[in-house]
Design an enzyme around this catalytic site. Sequence first.
Site, PDB file in Angstrom:
ATOM      1  N   HIS A  42       0.769  -1.239   0.026  1.00 20.45           N
ATOM      2  CA  HIS A  42      -0.146   0.004   0.058  1.00 20.45           C
ATOM      3  C   HIS A  42       0.855   1.205   0.069  1.00 20.45           C
ATOM      4  CE1 HIS A  42      -4.195  -1.550   0.067  1.00 20.45           C
ATOM      5  NE2 HIS A  42      -3.519  -2.552   0.749  1.00 20.45           N
ATOM      6  N   ARG A  43       2.161   1.129   0.185  1.00 19.73           N
ATOM      7  CA  ARG A  43       3.008   2.380   0.045  1.00 19.73           C
ATOM      8  C   ARG A  43       3.272   2.731  -1.493  1.00 19.73           C
ATOM      9  NH1 ARG A  43       8.070   0.026   3.019  1.00 19.73           N
ATOM     10  NH2 ARG A  43       7.416  -1.737   1.897  1.00 19.73           N
TER      11      ARG A  43
END
Length: 69
Positions: A42-43
């Site tokens: 999710h980064r």
Amino acid sequence: AVINPPHGSILAVGAGLKKPVVGADGEIKVATVMSVTLSVDHRVIDGAVGAEFLAAYKALIEDPLTMLL
């Protein structure tokens, strides 16, 4: 599936298995069912974008002739 750097996602695809399903008419039928899991960092990739990818993948895998259009 485990995401290995420098990748941002990985798609895990299971085998197609014959399973009983309920058809549109309420009758039990046999269908080939396959599991697909998308793991995303999710980064790098937003979960909503991953969900859109899985929706597009599902549409293409259920009707492969659309890939020829």
